[in-house]
Design an enzyme around this catalytic site. Structure first.
Site, mmCIF file in Angstrom:
data_model
loop_
_atom_site.group_PDB
_atom_site.id
_atom_site.type_symbol
_atom_site.label_atom_id
_atom_site.label_comp_id
_atom_site.label_asym_id
_atom_site.label_seq_id
_atom_site.Cartn_x
_atom_site.Cartn_y
_atom_site.Cartn_z
ATOM 1 N N ARG A 1 15.136 50.267 3.650
ATOM 2 C CA ARG A 1 14.552 51.197 4.618
ATOM 3 C C ARG A 1 15.697 52.158 4.957
ATOM 4 O O ARG A 1 16.725 51.743 5.460
ATOM 5 C CB ARG A 1 14.070 50.442 5.853
ATOM 6 C CG ARG A 1 13.036 49.337 5.522
ATOM 7 C CD ARG A 1 12.336 48.862 6.764
ATOM 8 N NE ARG A 1 11.652 47.587 6.583
ATOM 9 C CZ ARG A 1 10.408 47.457 6.125
ATOM 10 N NH1 ARG A 1 9.711 48.520 5.765
ATOM 11 N NH2 ARG A 1 9.844 46.271 6.028
ATOM 12 N N ASP B 1 3.400 53.079 4.131
ATOM 13 C CA ASP B 1 3.235 54.387 4.789
ATOM 14 C C ASP B 1 4.564 55.129 4.985
ATOM 15 O O ASP B 1 4.625 56.346 4.847
ATOM 16 C CB ASP B 1 2.420 54.292 6.086
ATOM 17 C CG ASP B 1 3.011 53.332 7.102
ATOM 18 O OD1 ASP B 1 4.037 52.681 6.795
ATOM 19 O OD2 ASP B 1 2.450 53.234 8.207
ATOM 20 N N THR C 1 2.271 47.379 -0.520
ATOM 21 C CA THR C 1 2.651 46.681 0.723
ATOM 22 C C THR C 1 1.708 45.506 0.903
ATOM 23 O O THR C 1 0.509 45.630 0.615
ATOM 24 C CB THR C 1 2.566 47.599 1.961
ATOM 25 O OG1 THR C 1 2.581 46.767 3.140
ATOM 26 C CG2 THR C 1 1.336 48.459 2.019
ATOM 27 N N ASP D 1 0.656 44.505 3.581
ATOM 28 C CA ASP D 1 -0.118 44.689 4.820
ATOM 29 C C ASP D 1 -1.533 45.242 4.607
ATOM 30 O O ASP D 1 -2.369 45.140 5.493
ATOM 31 C CB ASP D 1 0.623 45.644 5.774
ATOM 32 C CG ASP D 1 2.002 45.131 6.140
ATOM 33 O OD1 ASP D 1 2.244 43.917 5.980
ATOM 34 O OD2 ASP D 1 2.842 45.936 6.564
ATOM 35 N N ARG E 1 2.168 43.773 9.952
ATOM 36 C CA ARG E 1 2.635 44.800 10.895
ATOM 37 C C ARG E 1 1.557 45.008 11.963
ATOM 38 O O ARG E 1 1.235 44.063 12.656
ATOM 39 C CB ARG E 1 2.979 46.112 10.189
ATOM 40 C CG ARG E 1 3.962 46.960 10.991
ATOM 41 C CD ARG E 1 4.389 48.179 10.202
ATOM 42 N NE ARG E 1 5.256 47.877 9.093
ATOM 43 C CZ ARG E 1 6.568 47.712 9.201
ATOM 44 N NH1 ARG E 1 7.150 47.830 10.358
ATOM 45 N NH2 ARG E 1 7.313 47.437 8.161
HETATM 46 O O1 F6P Z 1 5.389 45.947 5.697
HETATM 47 C C1 F6P Z 1 5.592 44.672 5.219
HETATM 48 C C2 F6P Z 1 6.153 43.780 6.291
HETATM 49 O O2 F6P Z 1 6.365 42.495 5.739
HETATM 50 C C3 F6P Z 1 5.304 43.662 7.554
HETATM 51 O O3 F6P Z 1 4.220 42.791 7.398
HETATM 52 C C4 F6P Z 1 6.309 43.214 8.562
HETATM 53 O O4 F6P Z 1 5.933 43.632 9.845
HETATM 54 C C5 F6P Z 1 7.573 43.924 8.110
HETATM 55 O O5 F6P Z 1 7.375 44.282 6.760
HETATM 56 C C6 F6P Z 1 8.823 43.103 8.234
HETATM 57 O O6 F6P Z 1 9.888 43.927 7.920
HETATM 58 P P1 F6P Z 1 11.344 43.426 7.560
HETATM 59 O O7 F6P Z 1 11.331 42.956 6.142
HETATM 60 O O8 F6P Z 1 12.191 44.628 7.738
HETATM 61 O O9 F6P Z 1 11.673 42.293 8.487
#
Ligand code: F6P
Length: 354
Positions: free
Chosen positions: A75, A106, A128, A130, A174
């Site tokens: 990210r 997104d 994703t 989600d 999410r």
């Molecule tokens: O977007 C995918 C996801 O796994 C979501 O379900 C969750 O909220 C988020 O990413 C977790 O992000 P990270 O891997 O940065 O902890």
């Protein structure tokens, strides 16, 4: 028509099983069509750091079955700033990259729009777990994640049955309740608690108490992470207190993102990867690949982002006013369909469990 000679491919945001299958499809079909492919590592960060390597047929061998992403992901905050985008554009021109296939959620598409605006046209593939991209009925990784959730909840249910307990299980997504809704049906959960639809807990607890009297030992409640970080744990305490049924809490967390992709995800990813390449060699960029009624269709990348904002309540009245009425009607229909489908799934859970 200008012939494209070289494209880039990247994966960005949270990884999702099936991203590798998409990278493989993009690479293989592009090479077949005489287009060179540059693998961009670590998502948009790779464009800033110039972390790029040419991909050949064999570089994408034996990855269709693997979870995660061989291109890695990140990210990238720097990419949200004009200076980051400028660096990315410069990297693309140094490598002769004329367009990029971006695979992600997104946030990835917002980046793709910025890059497109800055002169590097992108094609988005929704990847994703989600399933929260409004323009498509299904995102890559969603099916695998749900199957993982089902496998894990089945295990939790074994122990819940032995101990005559309720288990509240928090699943990812999410802000979206898609994983929670569908897995609730598949595991026979008492209810799915999601942000989009309020839960009548008086009704749920009454049903649980009644079912316990009739001999039911195990209860599963699936809560979407969108309800808040401490929600599931608090909910389990509340359920125990009000129902008198011993209750445990389990957060499935990132285990849901790993593992070998299902057939559904491999096929979807391959179809979308191929469609993206077919379109870009035709000179059709600035699009997002979408699944609609079992067909892969392309939606304009700006429209896809707009409909997504509409679904997530992030479209300002000013932005809405600028959309032509026929387009707005179509977008609202897509969003309404999604919402109605969730209500329908919720109705099923509510009426056939216990
Ligand atoms: O977007 C995918 C996801 O796994 C979501 O379900 C969750 O909220 C988020 O990413 C977790 O992000 P990270 O891997 O940065 O902890």
């Amino acid at each position: 028509m200008k012939t494209i000679k070289r494209i880039g491919v990247l994966t960005s945001g949270g990884d999702a099983p099936g991203m590798n299958a998409a990278v493989r499809a993009v690479t293989r079909l592009a090479l077949y069509k005489g287009v060179e492919v540059m693998g961009i590592y670590n998502g948009y960060q790779g464009l800033i750091d110039d972390n790029i390597k040419e991909l050949h047929e064999r570089d994408v061998s034996f990855i269709i079955n693997r979870g995660g992403t061989m291109l890695y992901t990140a990210r990238c905050d720097e990419f949200r700033e004009a200076s980051g985008i400028k660096k990315a554009v410069d990297t693309c021109s140094r490598h002769g990259i004329e367009g990029i296939v971006t695979i992600g959620g997104d946030g990835t598409f917002r980046g793709a729009v910025d890059l497109t605006d800055a002169g590097v046209p992108c094609i988005g593939i929704p990847g994703t777990i989600d399933n929260d991209i409004a323009s498509t009925e299904m995102t890559i990784g969603f099916d695998t994640a749900m199957n993982t959730v089902v496998e894990l909840i089945d295990k939790l249910r074994d122990t819940s049955e032995s101990h005559a307990r309720c288990t509240v299980v928090e699943v990812m997504g999410r802000d979206a309740g898609d994983i929670a809704l569908q897995t609730s049906i598949a595991v026979g959960a008492v209810t799915a608690v999601i942000k989009e639809i309020p839960t009548d807990f008086d009704h749920v607890i009454d049903k649980m108490v009644e079912a316990r009297k009739n001999g039911k030992r195990n209860f599963i409640i699936v809560a979407a992470e969108g309800m808040g970080h401490d929600y599931g744990e608090e909910l389990s305490k509340m359920i125990e207190k009000r129902s008198g049924i011993e209750t445990r809490f389990a957060r499935l967390a990132h285990i849901q993102r790993g593992g070998s992709p299902t057939l559904r995800d491999r096929v979807l990813a391959t179809q979308m990867g191929c469609a993206a390449v077919e379109n870009l060699v035709e000179g059709q960029m600035k699009q997002v690949m979408c699944l609609r009624g079992n067909n892969i269709v392309a939606m304009d990348i700006y429209d896809a982002l707009t409909v997504d904002k509409l679904m997530k309540g992030k479209l300002s009245p000013d932005e809405e006013d600028r959309i032509p009425p026929n387009k707005l009607y179509e977008m609202k229909r897509i969003v309404a369909d999604k919402q109605a489908y969730k209500k329908y799934l919720n109705y099923i859970i509510d009426h056939i469990t216990l």
